[in-house]
Scaffold this motif. Sequence first.
Motif, PDB file in Angstrom:
ATOM      1  N   SER A  71     -55.576  19.413 -30.703  1.00  0.00           N
ATOM      2  CA  SER A  71     -56.067  19.779 -32.032  1.00  0.00           C
ATOM      3  C   SER A  71     -56.529  18.544 -32.790  1.00  0.00           C
ATOM      4  N   PHE A  72     -57.358  18.776 -33.791  1.00  0.00           N
ATOM      5  CA  PHE A  72     -57.798  17.725 -34.703  1.00  0.00           C
ATOM      6  C   PHE A  72     -58.210  18.383 -36.016  1.00  0.00           C
ATOM      7  N   GLU A  73     -58.371  17.579 -37.047  1.00  0.00           N
ATOM      8  CA  GLU A  73     -58.693  18.086 -38.379  1.00  0.00           C
ATOM      9  C   GLU A  73     -60.061  17.578 -38.822  1.00  0.00           C
ATOM     10  N   ILE A  74     -60.718  18.399 -39.624  1.00  0.00           N
ATOM     11  CA  ILE A  74     -61.956  18.013 -40.291  1.00  0.00           C
ATOM     12  C   ILE A  74     -61.720  18.139 -41.795  1.00  0.00           C
ATOM     13  N   GLY A  75     -62.010  17.065 -42.530  1.00  0.00           N
ATOM     14  CA  GLY A  75     -61.842  17.077 -43.979  1.00  0.00           C
ATOM     15  C   GLY A  75     -60.557  16.438 -44.447  1.00  0.00           C
ATOM     16  N   PHE A  76     -59.630  16.195 -43.552  1.00  0.00           N
ATOM     17  CA  PHE A  76     -58.376  15.541 -43.919  1.00  0.00           C
ATOM     18  C   PHE A  76     -57.697  15.020 -42.659  1.00  0.00           C
TER      19      PHE A  76
ATOM     20  N   GLU B  64     -61.800  22.221 -45.448  1.00  0.00           N
ATOM     21  CA  GLU B  64     -60.889  21.592 -44.491  1.00  0.00           C
ATOM     22  C   GLU B  64     -60.557  22.606 -43.400  1.00  0.00           C
ATOM     23  N   ILE B  65     -60.682  22.200 -42.147  1.00  0.00           N
ATOM     24  CA  ILE B  65     -60.391  23.112 -41.041  1.00  0.00           C
ATOM     25  C   ILE B  65     -59.564  22.386 -39.980  1.00  0.00           C
ATOM     26  N   ILE B  66     -58.891  23.170 -39.159  1.00  0.00           N
ATOM     27  CA  ILE B  66     -58.149  22.658 -38.002  1.00  0.00           C
ATOM     28  C   ILE B  66     -58.701  23.345 -36.754  1.00  0.00           C
ATOM     29  N   VAL B  67     -59.009  22.559 -35.734  1.00  0.00           N
ATOM     30  CA  VAL B  67     -59.591  23.071 -34.494  1.00  0.00           C
ATOM     31  C   VAL B  67     -58.594  22.864 -33.354  1.00  0.00           C
ATOM     32  N   HIS B  68     -58.349  23.926 -32.589  1.00  0.00           N
ATOM     33  CA  HIS B  68     -57.513  23.850 -31.390  1.00  0.00           C
ATOM     34  C   HIS B  68     -58.404  24.064 -30.166  1.00  0.00           C
TER      35      HIS B  68
ATOM     36  N   ASN C  65     -67.910  31.794 -37.392  1.00  0.00           N
ATOM     37  CA  ASN C  65     -69.238  31.256 -37.070  1.00  0.00           C
ATOM     38  C   ASN C  65     -69.138  29.829 -36.552  1.00  0.00           C
ATOM     39  N   THR C  66     -68.241  29.037 -37.138  1.00  0.00           N
ATOM     40  CA  THR C  66     -68.054  27.661 -36.676  1.00  0.00           C
ATOM     41  C   THR C  66     -67.565  27.630 -35.236  1.00  0.00           C
ATOM     42  N   GLN C  67     -66.613  28.490 -34.904  1.00  0.00           N
ATOM     43  CA  GLN C  67     -66.084  28.530 -33.538  1.00  0.00           C
ATOM     44  C   GLN C  67     -67.159  28.936 -32.542  1.00  0.00           C
ATOM     45  N   ASP C  68     -67.958  29.951 -32.869  1.00  0.00           N
ATOM     46  CA  ASP C  68     -69.005  30.396 -31.950  1.00  0.00           C
ATOM     47  C   ASP C  68     -70.058  29.312 -31.749  1.00  0.00           C
TER      48      ASP C  68
ATOM     49  N   ASN D  25     -72.141  20.449 -21.481  1.00  0.00           N
ATOM     50  CA  ASN D  25     -71.319  20.454 -20.257  1.00  0.00           C
ATOM     51  C   ASN D  25     -70.055  19.608 -20.460  1.00  0.00           C
ATOM     52  N   SER D  26     -69.394  19.850 -21.571  1.00  0.00           N
ATOM     53  CA  SER D  26     -68.228  19.047 -21.935  1.00  0.00           C
ATOM     54  C   SER D  26     -66.967  19.450 -21.180  1.00  0.00           C
ATOM     55  N   GLY D  27     -66.925  20.680 -20.636  1.00  0.00           N
ATOM     56  CA  GLY D  27     -65.723  21.138 -19.970  1.00  0.00           C
ATOM     57  C   GLY D  27     -64.608  21.524 -20.915  1.00  0.00           C
ATOM     58  N   LEU D  28     -64.922  21.711 -22.206  1.00  0.00           N
ATOM     59  CA  LEU D  28     -63.919  22.048 -23.217  1.00  0.00           C
ATOM     60  C   LEU D  28     -64.085  23.486 -23.686  1.00  0.00           C
ATOM     61  N   ARG D  29     -62.971  24.119 -24.035  1.00  0.00           N
ATOM     62  CA  ARG D  29     -62.975  25.486 -24.567  1.00  0.00           C
ATOM     63  C   ARG D  29     -62.288  25.500 -25.929  1.00  0.00           C
ATOM     64  N   VAL D  30     -62.973  26.072 -26.912  1.00  0.00           N
ATOM     65  CA  VAL D  30     -62.411  26.160 -28.262  1.00  0.00           C
ATOM     66  C   VAL D  30     -61.459  27.345 -28.307  1.00  0.00           C
ATOM     67  N   VAL D  31     -60.201  27.087 -28.599  1.00  0.00           N
ATOM     68  CA  VAL D  31     -59.197  28.139 -28.657  1.00  0.00           C
ATOM     69  C   VAL D  31     -59.206  28.835 -30.007  1.00  0.00           C
ATOM     70  N   ASN D  32     -59.292  28.044 -31.077  1.00  0.00           N
ATOM     71  CA  ASN D  32     -59.199  28.631 -32.411  1.00  0.00           C
ATOM     72  C   ASN D  32     -59.718  27.640 -33.437  1.00  0.00           C
ATOM     73  N   VAL D  33     -60.365  28.188 -34.477  1.00  0.00           N
ATOM     74  CA  VAL D  33     -60.764  27.406 -35.641  1.00  0.00           C
ATOM     75  C   VAL D  33     -60.135  28.070 -36.858  1.00  0.00           C
ATOM     76  N   ARG D  34     -59.289  27.333 -37.561  1.00  0.00           N
ATOM     77  CA  ARG D  34     -58.591  27.881 -38.723  1.00  0.00           C
ATOM     78  C   ARG D  34     -58.997  27.141 -39.985  1.00  0.00           C
ATOM     79  N   THR D  35     -59.391  27.909 -41.002  1.00  0.00           N
ATOM     80  CA  THR D  35     -59.768  27.310 -42.277  1.00  0.00           C
ATOM     81  C   THR D  35     -58.505  26.943 -43.043  1.00  0.00           C
ATOM     82  N   GLU D  36     -58.312  25.668 -43.243  1.00  0.00           N
ATOM     83  CA  GLU D  36     -57.150  25.200 -43.991  1.00  0.00           C
ATOM     84  C   GLU D  36     -57.392  25.296 -45.506  1.00  0.00           C
ATOM     85  N   ARG D  37     -58.638  25.058 -45.911  1.00  0.00           N
ATOM     86  CA  ARG D  37     -58.961  25.127 -47.332  1.00  0.00           C
ATOM     87  C   ARG D  37     -60.461  25.238 -47.502  1.00  0.00           C
TER      88      ARG D  37
END
Length: 344
Positions: free
Chosen positions: A113-118, A145-149, A201-204, A214-226
Amino acid sequence: MNWDWEKLQQRNRQRKSGWEPGSGGGGPTPPDFTKIKEALNKWGDSRLILIILVIIMVGWLLTGFFRVEPGQVGVVQRFGAVVHVTEMGAGLNWHWPRPVGQATKVDTQQIRSFEIGFTRVEGRKRVNRDEALMLTKDKNIVHFEIIVHYQVQNPEEYLFEIENPEEVIKTTTESALRSAVGTLEIDRAIVAEGLSRIANNTQDLLQDLLDDYNSGLRVVNVRTERGDAPQEVRQAFHDVVRAMEDKERLIHRAEEYREDIIPRARGARAQRILEAQGEVKRFGQLLVEYRKAKGVTRQRLYLETIGDILPGVNKIIMDKDAAERVMLFPDGKGVRFETIETER
């Protein structure tokens, strides 16, 4: 002098071999033990070197063993090319050691996971305004502010297709978030429905971009923190949002009332129409009877009407002659007699 020196060397060699001049006939020449010793010394040195080389070789080969833990896979390379990928949690494996080959373990089950905005530093939240502030469709500034898993889906692509995957997914997420926010006006973006829509929309969009890379990564969840207005105008925007929520609530309540009252009104209208049609039909039948016997019909209508009116009135209707002979009891006080002339 040269001859004497050569003679002296020859005599010394003969002494070492145990033979002196004039000591006897021409027997066999004794073996040269010096040469044998030198040969044995050379063989001992070579054997030691061979043993050392074998030990080094075995030690080098032993460095090729590696263990794949549960949740991990091992990507094995030989001369830089991927030769195979181990099964998840395969346990002990071997590969050709460096520089011939190497193995890289990748955890494909770990949710990162990582954060955007904080960011969080020692358990404390620290806002990053450069990442958090962005523009809406109507050119207003909002704070998001969002958190991405996410997790690794394809270890080969994750290791070799892109450089620094963590940095790539973070910058790509920021781009996707700004694009999603830019599709909504501010009064829609910072309400609950808008926050959910922006997260989806951000997750899609983020997953599409990562697949293109071709990053080999899968987005599990995007949660809006604020999702909110900037600090400087936040209170004013909250007042606007509350007014809009009140408006939506009143509209919803009015729609509920409409959905309730309109069907009932339609049912009452249909009932009254049916009753009116029944009255029309009944009066039509009465008209036919009235034309046949006007007096009788008029009297019957009068009595029916009086019968509908008088049930709630304290009155007694009787024949005129009978009324004169009726004895009233004390509880009959207040009873008023009224003579009604009827046609015979």
